[in-house]
Design a protein around this motif. Sequence first.
Motif, mmCIF file in Angstrom:
data_model
loop_
_atom_site.group_PDB
_atom_site.id
_atom_site.type_symbol
_atom_site.label_atom_id
_atom_site.label_comp_id
_atom_site.label_asym_id
_atom_site.label_seq_id
_atom_site.Cartn_x
_atom_site.Cartn_y
_atom_site.Cartn_z
ATOM 1 N N LYS A 30 35.705 40.319 30.853
ATOM 2 C CA LYS A 30 36.026 40.676 32.238
ATOM 3 C C LYS A 30 36.594 42.095 32.285
ATOM 4 O O LYS A 30 37.194 42.563 31.308
ATOM 5 C CB LYS A 30 37.094 39.711 32.797
ATOM 6 C CG LYS A 30 36.605 38.293 32.944
ATOM 7 C CD LYS A 30 35.844 38.141 34.231
ATOM 8 C CE LYS A 30 35.220 36.770 34.386
ATOM 9 N NZ LYS A 30 33.826 36.781 34.823
ATOM 10 N N SER A 43 27.658 38.427 30.660
ATOM 11 C CA SER A 43 28.698 38.152 31.666
ATOM 12 C C SER A 43 28.272 38.751 33.013
ATOM 13 O O SER A 43 27.366 39.587 33.074
ATOM 14 C CB SER A 43 30.039 38.740 31.225
ATOM 15 O OG SER A 43 29.945 40.145 31.134
ATOM 16 N N ASP A 101 35.518 41.566 41.561
ATOM 17 C CA ASP A 101 35.295 42.826 40.821
ATOM 18 C C ASP A 101 34.752 43.904 41.753
ATOM 19 O O ASP A 101 35.164 45.060 41.698
ATOM 20 C CB ASP A 101 34.290 42.611 39.680
ATOM 21 C CG ASP A 101 34.843 41.735 38.568
ATOM 22 O OD1 ASP A 101 35.987 41.961 38.162
ATOM 23 O OD2 ASP A 101 34.127 40.821 38.115
ATOM 24 N N ASP A 130 35.637 36.439 27.484
ATOM 25 C CA ASP A 130 34.844 36.384 28.727
ATOM 26 C C ASP A 130 34.385 37.760 29.221
ATOM 27 O O ASP A 130 33.673 37.866 30.201
ATOM 28 C CB ASP A 130 35.594 35.615 29.828
ATOM 29 C CG ASP A 130 36.985 36.177 30.046
ATOM 30 O OD1 ASP A 130 37.333 37.183 29.402
ATOM 31 O OD2 ASP A 130 37.725 35.611 30.877
ATOM 32 N N ASN A 170 31.986 39.458 39.453
ATOM 33 C CA ASN A 170 32.100 38.556 40.591
ATOM 34 C C ASN A 170 32.536 39.342 41.837
ATOM 35 O O ASN A 170 32.766 40.560 41.770
ATOM 36 C CB ASN A 170 33.049 37.389 40.288
ATOM 37 C CG ASN A 170 34.444 37.874 39.957
ATOM 38 O OD1 ASN A 170 34.873 38.929 40.438
ATOM 39 N ND2 ASN A 170 35.156 37.126 39.142
#
Length: 385
Positions: free
Chosen positions: A150, A178, A184, A148, A181
Motif C-alpha cells: 500500500k 495490488s 488512495d 500488501d 483504492n
Amino acid sequence: MIQFDGEIPSKLSQIGLSIFAVMSKLANDHGALNLSQGFPNFPISEKLISRVNHFMQQGFNQYAPMPGIKPLREIISEKVFNSHQLRYDAEEEITITAGATQALYTAITAFIREGDEVIIFEPAYDSYAPAVKACGGMVKYASLASPDFKINWPLVRQMVTNSTRMIIINSPHNPTGSLLNANDLVELERLTRQTDILVLSDEVYEHLIFEGKTHESVCRYPELASRSLVVASFGKTFHATGWKVGYILAPARLTKEFRKLHQFIVFAVNTPIQYAIAEYLQDKENYEQLGSFYQKKRDIFLENIKNSRFKVVPSYGTYFQLLDYSEISDLPEMEFAKQLVVDHGIAAVPVAAFYNQQNNQRLLRFCFAKTDETLIKAGEILCRI
Ligand code: PMP
Ligand code: GLN
C-alpha cells in the motif's frame, strides 16, 4: 567487431539489459518454462487477425494521422466514458501510441526538465526511472511495503517539494498485483491540489482485475484527471504484446505538449492495426470478460502450487503472481531465480529488479498469462522444489 574509440558520457550509466529480456533469454537458453517476461503464450483472436489482414488488403498501409486514426480515438472516447463517466475529446485529448512504453517515455520527456523531481513507487515497472533520468530529472522513490504494498501517504507528503513535477502511479500494479483504492485516489487528489504536479497513471492492466473489484482509474476523479496523463495498452487487453499499440488520455493542454514530442519520436502508429482495433472495440465482449478470464488463470496456477513450499502474496489484478520462497532458500532473488531456470527448468522475475537499491524479500514474480497446460506443468515443477 567495429571499434569506437571516443568518450561516451552515458546518459544511463547504471542501466543494463532489462530484467525481462535477461530472464527470457536465460529461459530460452536452458529450454525452461518461461513465466518471467509478461506475455501470453496462447493465440490471440482469429477475428482480430482477420480484420488486420482485411485492412491491409484494402490498402490501409500508409501513414496514419499523427494522433491516430479518428475512428479509434472516437471509440476510445466512448469506451472511457462508459467505464468512468469522463468524456475525453477524440480530437484533442486522445493520442494513439506505439504501446504504453512509448506513451510513458514521451509523456515523461514532454514534461520533465533538468532538476525536476518525479515520485515513483517501488517496486516499480522498469521503464519509468530511466526515462526520468534521461531527461535530467531526479527520481524520488517511495516504498510500497510488503505484504500488501500500500502507499504510505504521510511519507509521500513529506517527499513533495517545490521541485516535484510528476507522480507516477500504476494500478493494477506490476509486479505485485495490488490495486489502488478510492481512498488512495482521494489522497492523491488532495496532495496535488493547488500545485503544478502532473500525475502519470499507468493503467495498462485496467481490465485484468479480479474478485469483482473496481478499477479506480484517475478518470473517475475529474479534479485528478485534469492534471493526469492516463496510459493504456492494447497489448494487454488483446493478448497481443508484440503489436505495440496503446494510447494516452490527457487534457488538451497536456496533450498538445505530448504531441509536440510524439510527432518526432514515432510520428504515427501502425495503420491497419488501428483500423482493426477500432472495429474490434465496438463489441464490449471483446474486453469485458478479461478479468474473469485471467482470474481463472490465476486460480489454476494457485491450485497447482498449493502443495508447494512457496507462499502466495495475494494478487488482485495484472497477470502476475508473487511467490515468497523464504521457506525454501536464503539466496538473493536473482541467484534463486537463476537456480530455478538452470536446475528446475522454470523462469520467474526477481522482485529486486523492480527496486533502485539491492534488497532481498525472497519474492519472485510469475506470469500466469499462459495456457492451462503450461500452468499445470509450472505447478508440477514448483511443487518439487
Ligand atoms: N506499464 C506496465 C506496468 C507494464 O507492465 C508494461 C508491459 N508489460 C508496460 C507499461 C508497457 O506496455 P507496452 O507493451 O504496451 O509498451
Ligand atoms: N511488461 C512486461 C513485464 O512486466 C515486459 C515488457 C518488456 O519486456 N519490456 O514482464
